[in-house]
Write a protein that holds these residues in place. Sequence first.
Motif, PDB file in Angstrom:
ATOM      1  N   ASP A  86     -53.562  50.091 -69.577  1.00 57.96           N
ATOM      2  CA  ASP A  86     -54.324  50.916 -71.210  1.00 57.96           C
ATOM      3  C   ASP A  86     -55.022  52.519 -71.348  1.00 57.96           C
ATOM      4  O   ASP A  86     -54.709  53.382 -72.101  1.00 57.96           O
ATOM      5  CB  ASP A  86     -55.700  50.403 -72.305  1.00 57.96           C
ATOM      6  CG  ASP A  86     -54.434  49.401 -72.797  1.00 57.96           C
ATOM      7  OD1 ASP A  86     -53.361  48.522 -72.943  1.00 57.96           O
ATOM      8  OD2 ASP A  86     -55.099  47.780 -73.595  1.00 57.96           O
ATOM      9  N   ALA A 134     -49.039  51.244 -78.429  1.00 58.57           N
ATOM     10  CA  ALA A 134     -50.222  50.441 -79.468  1.00 58.57           C
ATOM     11  C   ALA A 134     -49.752  49.511 -80.937  1.00 58.57           C
ATOM     12  O   ALA A 134     -50.272  48.517 -81.085  1.00 58.57           O
ATOM     13  CB  ALA A 134     -50.927  51.991 -80.209  1.00 58.57           C
ATOM     14  N   TYR A 135     -48.191  49.798 -81.184  1.00 59.05           N
ATOM     15  CA  TYR A 135     -47.836  49.029 -82.387  1.00 59.05           C
ATOM     16  C   TYR A 135     -47.464  47.234 -81.517  1.00 59.05           C
ATOM     17  O   TYR A 135     -48.485  46.441 -82.328  1.00 59.05           O
ATOM     18  CB  TYR A 135     -46.959  49.069 -82.621  1.00 59.05           C
ATOM     19  CG  TYR A 135     -46.264  48.124 -83.704  1.00 59.05           C
ATOM     20  CD1 TYR A 135     -46.576  48.089 -85.024  1.00 59.05           C
ATOM     21  CD2 TYR A 135     -44.755  47.569 -83.760  1.00 59.05           C
ATOM     22  CE1 TYR A 135     -46.405  46.487 -85.859  1.00 59.05           C
ATOM     23  CE2 TYR A 135     -44.598  46.423 -83.930  1.00 59.05           C
ATOM     24  CZ  TYR A 135     -45.064  46.096 -85.611  1.00 59.05           C
ATOM     25  OH  TYR A 135     -44.456  45.485 -85.905  1.00 59.05           O
ATOM     26  N   ARG A 157     -49.238  46.611 -79.028  1.00 59.55           N
ATOM     27  CA  ARG A 157     -50.439  45.802 -78.013  1.00 59.55           C
ATOM     28  C   ARG A 157     -50.756  45.416 -79.511  1.00 59.55           C
ATOM     29  O   ARG A 157     -51.815  44.477 -79.249  1.00 59.55           O
ATOM     30  CB  ARG A 157     -51.122  46.319 -77.454  1.00 59.55           C
ATOM     31  CG  ARG A 157     -50.681  47.084 -76.039  1.00 59.55           C
ATOM     32  CD  ARG A 157     -50.749  46.586 -75.216  1.00 59.55           C
ATOM     33  NE  ARG A 157     -52.013  46.175 -74.829  1.00 59.55           N
ATOM     34  CZ  ARG A 157     -52.930  45.478 -73.607  1.00 59.55           C
ATOM     35  NH1 ARG A 157     -51.792  44.550 -73.373  1.00 59.55           N
ATOM     36  NH2 ARG A 157     -53.942  44.991 -73.614  1.00 59.55           N
ATOM     37  N   CYS A 158     -50.784  45.716 -80.390  1.00 60.06           N
ATOM     38  CA  CYS A 158     -51.703  45.403 -81.149  1.00 60.06           C
ATOM     39  C   CYS A 158     -51.198  43.881 -82.134  1.00 60.06           C
ATOM     40  O   CYS A 158     -51.833  43.642 -83.171  1.00 60.06           O
ATOM     41  CB  CYS A 158     -52.224  46.473 -82.323  1.00 60.06           C
ATOM     42  SG  CYS A 158     -53.259  48.027 -81.321  1.00 60.06           S
ATOM     43  N   THR A 159     -50.200  43.738 -81.712  1.00 61.38           N
ATOM     44  CA  THR A 159     -49.480  42.729 -82.726  1.00 61.38           C
ATOM     45  C   THR A 159     -48.991  41.488 -82.014  1.00 61.38           C
ATOM     46  O   THR A 159     -48.262  40.630 -82.316  1.00 61.38           O
ATOM     47  CB  THR A 159     -48.086  43.371 -83.559  1.00 61.38           C
ATOM     48  OG1 THR A 159     -46.793  43.987 -81.839  1.00 61.38           O
ATOM     49  CG2 THR A 159     -48.526  44.408 -85.106  1.00 61.38           C
ATOM     50  N   ARG A 218     -53.084  37.775 -84.325  1.00 71.49           N
ATOM     51  CA  ARG A 218     -52.805  38.897 -83.243  1.00 71.49           C
ATOM     52  C   ARG A 218     -54.094  40.177 -83.729  1.00 71.49           C
ATOM     53  O   ARG A 218     -54.664  39.911 -84.286  1.00 71.49           O
ATOM     54  CB  ARG A 218     -51.217  40.049 -83.892  1.00 71.49           C
ATOM     55  CG  ARG A 218     -50.377  38.397 -84.469  1.00 71.49           C
ATOM     56  CD  ARG A 218     -49.384  39.229 -85.509  1.00 71.49           C
ATOM     57  NE  ARG A 218     -47.887  38.039 -86.326  1.00 71.49           N
ATOM     58  CZ  ARG A 218     -46.967  37.845 -85.279  1.00 71.49           C
ATOM     59  NH1 ARG A 218     -46.067  38.757 -83.839  1.00 71.49           N
ATOM     60  NH2 ARG A 218     -46.294  37.127 -85.680  1.00 71.49           N
ATOM     61  N   GLY A 219     -53.580  40.553 -82.329  1.00 77.60           N
ATOM     62  CA  GLY A 219     -54.523  41.351 -81.838  1.00 77.60           C
ATOM     63  C   GLY A 219     -53.963  41.627 -80.340  1.00 77.60           C
ATOM     64  O   GLY A 219     -53.535  41.851 -79.987  1.00 77.60           O
ATOM     65  N   LEU A 220     -55.305  42.616 -80.040  1.00 82.76           N
ATOM     66  CA  LEU A 220     -55.404  42.532 -79.006  1.00 82.76           C
ATOM     67  C   LEU A 220     -56.577  41.504 -78.075  1.00 82.76           C
ATOM     68  O   LEU A 220     -56.597  41.101 -78.997  1.00 82.76           O
ATOM     69  CB  LEU A 220     -56.732  43.941 -78.225  1.00 82.76           C
ATOM     70  CG  LEU A 220     -55.930  45.177 -79.042  1.00 82.76           C
ATOM     71  CD1 LEU A 220     -57.300  46.631 -78.762  1.00 82.76           C
ATOM     72  CD2 LEU A 220     -54.780  45.994 -78.350  1.00 82.76           C
ATOM     73  N   LEU A 270     -57.420  41.252 -84.894  1.00 85.84           N
ATOM     74  CA  LEU A 270     -56.998  42.134 -86.070  1.00 85.84           C
ATOM     75  C   LEU A 270     -56.162  41.586 -87.344  1.00 85.84           C
ATOM     76  O   LEU A 270     -56.694  41.994 -87.946  1.00 85.84           O
ATOM     77  CB  LEU A 270     -56.148  43.988 -85.898  1.00 85.84           C
ATOM     78  CG  LEU A 270     -56.753  43.889 -83.842  1.00 85.84           C
ATOM     79  CD1 LEU A 270     -55.725  44.894 -83.544  1.00 85.84           C
ATOM     80  CD2 LEU A 270     -58.152  44.364 -84.277  1.00 85.84           C
ATOM     81  N   THR A 271     -55.381  41.005 -87.109  1.00 91.70           N
ATOM     82  CA  THR A 271     -54.747  40.367 -88.462  1.00 91.70           C
ATOM     83  C   THR A 271     -54.371  38.299 -88.597  1.00 91.70           C
ATOM     84  O   THR A 271     -54.619  38.496 -87.333  1.00 91.70           O
ATOM     85  CB  THR A 271     -53.402  41.019 -88.479  1.00 91.70           C
ATOM     86  OG1 THR A 271     -52.822  40.793 -87.276  1.00 91.70           O
ATOM     87  CG2 THR A 271     -53.468  42.355 -88.318  1.00 91.70           C
TER      88      THR A 271
END
Length: 194
Positions: A49, A81-82, A84-86, A107-109, A114-115
Amino acid sequence: MRRTCPLLDHPEFSILDSAGWREYRVENPRLVHPGRSHVRKLLGWFWLDATIPLLIALFWDSVSDNRAAIACIAATVLVYAYVRCTQVLWESVVVLPSLGLQFETHRGLPSIPLTVSRNFIPLSSMQDFIINEGLRGWNVRYYLAAIQRSRRDAISLDVAYENILPRFPVLLEVYHGVHETLLDESHIDSRSDT
């Protein structure tokens, strides 16, 4: 809350016990590194990153006048970014005695969820909890599923750990745990009612 790792060959699998529930958690095997500290694992993931802004800074002078190149870089960064974050961090089967099952996907980093998506299956509509097998290419994959009957007598199959697909020993441990905690009691109760 107590956390145990019952299978030594599968460090990604753990059981979390609390007073009112039990969670069977399977972490993403690509993110679990036995013997590594939390800080080293976090730093190991973020080196990539950190290189993205560095590469953009190095090549910014040569592409700053070209709008198409800037749009391409922006699209690439957004897609990265999408993704990595999902990414799936862990999936869980939460057993709530006398209530039902809840399937969760976090899900998240890495180390930063994050979710969360949850699917609750009430005990009153659950018919059974099974280990099933499916074909994926030339491979046979085992998976856990809850058989659920709706009010209109439609039968549906809700799959646990559908993104991670853990190995059979993990599935067998979860299967026995769910049956011991949830289904044996409900089958005994339903037999005594008849």
